[in-house]
Design an enzyme around this catalytic site. Sequence first.
Site, short mmCIF file in Angstrom:
data_model
loop_
_atom_site.label_atom_id
_atom_site.label_comp_id
_atom_site.label_asym_id
_atom_site.label_seq_id
_atom_site.Cartn_x
_atom_site.Cartn_y
_atom_site.Cartn_z
N GLY A 98 -39.95 54.27 52.27
CA GLY A 98 -38.28 54.90 51.49
C GLY A 98 -38.11 53.59 51.28
O GLY A 98 -37.17 52.93 50.99
N SER B 137 -36.93 53.31 47.33
CA SER B 137 -36.23 53.56 46.27
C SER B 137 -34.92 52.94 46.02
O SER B 137 -34.47 52.68 45.47
CB SER B 137 -36.68 54.66 46.24
N SER B 138 -34.86 52.58 47.06
CA SER B 138 -33.42 52.01 47.22
C SER B 138 -32.49 51.41 48.34
O SER B 138 -33.96 51.44 48.75
CB SER B 138 -31.85 53.17 47.02
N GLY B 139 -31.53 50.03 48.16
CA GLY B 139 -31.21 49.63 49.74
C GLY B 139 -31.79 48.79 49.78
O GLY B 139 -33.09 47.89 49.42
N ASP C 9 -42.82 62.26 51.32
CA ASP C 9 -41.69 62.88 52.28
C ASP C 9 -41.26 63.49 53.88
O ASP C 9 -42.69 63.86 53.94
CB ASP C 9 -41.59 64.37 51.74
N SER D 38 -32.87 50.90 62.94
CA SER D 38 -32.04 52.13 63.34
C SER D 38 -30.53 51.65 62.94
O SER D 38 -30.39 51.42 61.58
CB SER D 38 -32.36 51.51 64.75
N TYR E 254 -26.23 61.75 62.79
CA TYR E 254 -26.49 60.89 62.11
C TYR E 254 -26.59 59.60 64.11
O TYR E 254 -27.62 59.30 63.60
CB TYR E 254 -25.82 59.82 61.51
N SER E 255 -25.48 59.73 64.33
CA SER E 255 -26.14 59.43 65.84
C SER E 255 -26.85 59.58 66.39
O SER E 255 -27.89 58.23 66.85
CB SER E 255 -24.43 58.45 66.57
N SER F 58 -29.77 61.31 65.97
CA SER F 58 -30.73 60.86 65.36
C SER F 58 -31.26 59.02 65.87
O SER F 58 -32.80 58.96 65.75
CB SER F 58 -31.33 60.81 63.85
N LYS F 59 -29.98 58.70 65.52
CA LYS F 59 -30.48 57.32 66.25
C LYS F 59 -30.58 56.52 67.48
O LYS F 59 -31.47 56.62 67.49
CB LYS F 59 -29.55 56.20 65.23
N1 NAP Z 1 -26.90 50.49 54.26
C1 NAP Z 1 -26.13 50.49 55.68
O1 NAP Z 1 -25.34 49.64 55.25
C2 NAP Z 1 -26.78 50.24 56.97
C3 NAP Z 1 -25.94 50.74 57.52
C4 NAP Z 1 -27.07 51.27 59.46
C5 NAP Z 1 -28.08 51.02 59.15
N2 NAP Z 1 -28.74 51.47 58.26
C6 NAP Z 1 -29.95 51.68 58.38
O2 NAP Z 1 -31.29 51.52 56.95
C7 NAP Z 1 -31.79 52.49 56.36
C8 NAP Z 1 -31.87 52.21 54.80
O3 NAP Z 1 -30.77 52.41 54.94
P1 NAP Z 1 -30.04 52.23 53.24
O4 NAP Z 1 -28.77 52.01 53.09
O5 NAP Z 1 -31.22 51.22 52.58
O6 NAP Z 1 -31.14 53.51 52.41
P2 NAP Z 1 -30.57 53.97 51.15
O7 NAP Z 1 -30.36 53.34 50.13
O8 NAP Z 1 -29.79 55.46 51.34
O9 NAP Z 1 -32.02 54.14 50.80
C9 NAP Z 1 -32.65 55.56 51.84
C10 NAP Z 1 -33.95 55.04 51.25
O10 NAP Z 1 -34.94 56.76 52.59
C11 NAP Z 1 -35.22 57.40 51.05
N3 NAP Z 1 -35.49 58.94 51.98
C12 NAP Z 1 -34.41 59.29 52.06
N4 NAP Z 1 -34.63 61.11 52.63
C13 NAP Z 1 -36.49 60.86 52.77
C14 NAP Z 1 -37.19 61.37 52.93
N5 NAP Z 1 -36.78 62.57 54.03
N6 NAP Z 1 -38.57 61.52 53.09
C15 NAP Z 1 -38.85 60.18 52.68
N7 NAP Z 1 -37.36 59.25 52.71
C16 NAP Z 1 -36.45 59.33 52.74
C17 NAP Z 1 -34.28 57.93 49.72
O11 NAP Z 1 -35.30 58.19 49.65
P3 NAP Z 1 -35.59 59.03 48.54
O12 NAP Z 1 -34.94 58.29 46.28
O13 NAP Z 1 -36.32 59.41 47.73
O14 NAP Z 1 -34.43 60.14 48.69
C18 NAP Z 1 -34.53 56.39 50.17
O15 NAP Z 1 -35.37 55.32 49.58
C19 NAP Z 1 -32.00 53.65 56.95
O16 NAP Z 1 -32.59 54.05 58.36
C20 NAP Z 1 -30.16 53.88 57.40
O17 NAP Z 1 -30.34 54.55 58.02
C21 NAP Z 1 -28.50 51.62 56.72
#
Ligand code: NAP
Length: 289
Positions: A9, A11-13, A57, A135, A149-150, A152-153
């Site tokens: 994952g 591609s972003s964040g 994926d 997580s 979501y919860s 899953s985590k």
């Molecule tokens: N941001 C927050 O505030 C936050 C808070 C708590 C926990 N988290 C956790 O931190 C992690 C990253 O979060 P983020 O906010 O950085 O997320 P994000 O910016 O939405 O990025 C999610 C990444 O997961 C990829 N993804 C989604 N579905 C997928 C699949 N089926 N197979 C492979 N890759 C897939 C996306 O790729 P695509 O471009 O292909 O969609 C993207 O690269 C996650 O596990 C999230 O639950 C985030």
Amino acid sequence: MQRVVLVTGTSSGIGLELARKLSNSDYRVIITARRNSLPLLTQEFAENSRFLIRELDLTDFSAIHTLVDEIERFWGGVDILVNNAGISYRSVVEDMTDTDEWRQMATNYLGPMCLIRSVLPSMRQKRAGRIINVSSVGGMMAMPTMASYSASKFALEGASEALWYELRPWNIQVSLIQPGFIHSESFRRVVYSQTHQARLLRHERSPFQAYYEQMERFVTLMMEHAPQTAEDIADLIIHTMNRRRPPLRVPGTLDAHLFALLRRLLPRSLYHQLLYRLLPGIRLWGKEE
Ligand SMILES: NC(=O)c1ccc[n+]([C@@H]2O[C@H](COP(=O)([O-])OP(=O)(O)OC[C@H]3O[C@@H](n4cnc5c(N)ncnc54)[C@H](OP(=O)(O)O)[C@@H]3O)[C@@H](O)[C@H]2O)c1
């Protein structure tokens, strides 16, 4: 030997920030994204003898095995796995369909577990390795409109805790990174259930309208004002990768520390009553027909 890091994952964040940092490190790195997002990665990063970009994926379990086989042939296996990819449904339980539930669990739990099982034989053979599962505060506390979501985590947390015991004799370290709200755009990427999307198309109000509106407003506000960023969490992941004995649970943000403390200190019934009263716009909930 340079250690081999596989990150999902990117591609972003958080994943993208981690990929940026790892691209300037001494590790051998494989960053992954789904097909549609691969061009984003190939525009920003160049492949070279220590940096690879691959499609993955997590809901495609055979693709997971194929990728890990390739890494084993190429670099002798994965030394550090960062299960970062994740999606978040915003949906009350009643609105989720079986397909929605499967997609949430496959992305955040089943896929990461499949990846862990694939990399473990080579880690065990080397008697070394690290598994870092990203997580969430959602993995220590559940909130309305975020049940799946919860779930899953929570599942990822439970499995990681069991793995921590199982793998310690093999010198394989398991850690959970627990971010709470971070200053990011990820609230824009929440997924709505098929039921809710169909209702939106029909311009129909939901009996849970207030839940969706209030929670969306609350989460957006919290994320816009959160002091910590995706880059901070990427730094924390790298710090955890480099620690000799990383802890099982690594709270990632101030609210993660706060909720961990609240759950430890308050009697559970008091904790739930308190949170219920603090839910945004709770007086409006349950009023629609
Ligand atoms: N941001 C927050 O505030 C936050 C808070 C708590 C926990 N988290 C956790 O931190 C992690 C990253 O979060 P983020 O906010 O950085 O997320 P994000 O910016 O939405 O990025 C999610 C990444 O997961 C990829 N993804 C989604 N579905 C997928 C699949 N089926 N197979 C492979 N890759 C897939 C996306 O790729 P695509 O471009 O292909 O969609 C993207 O690269 C996650 O596990 C999230 O639950 C985030």
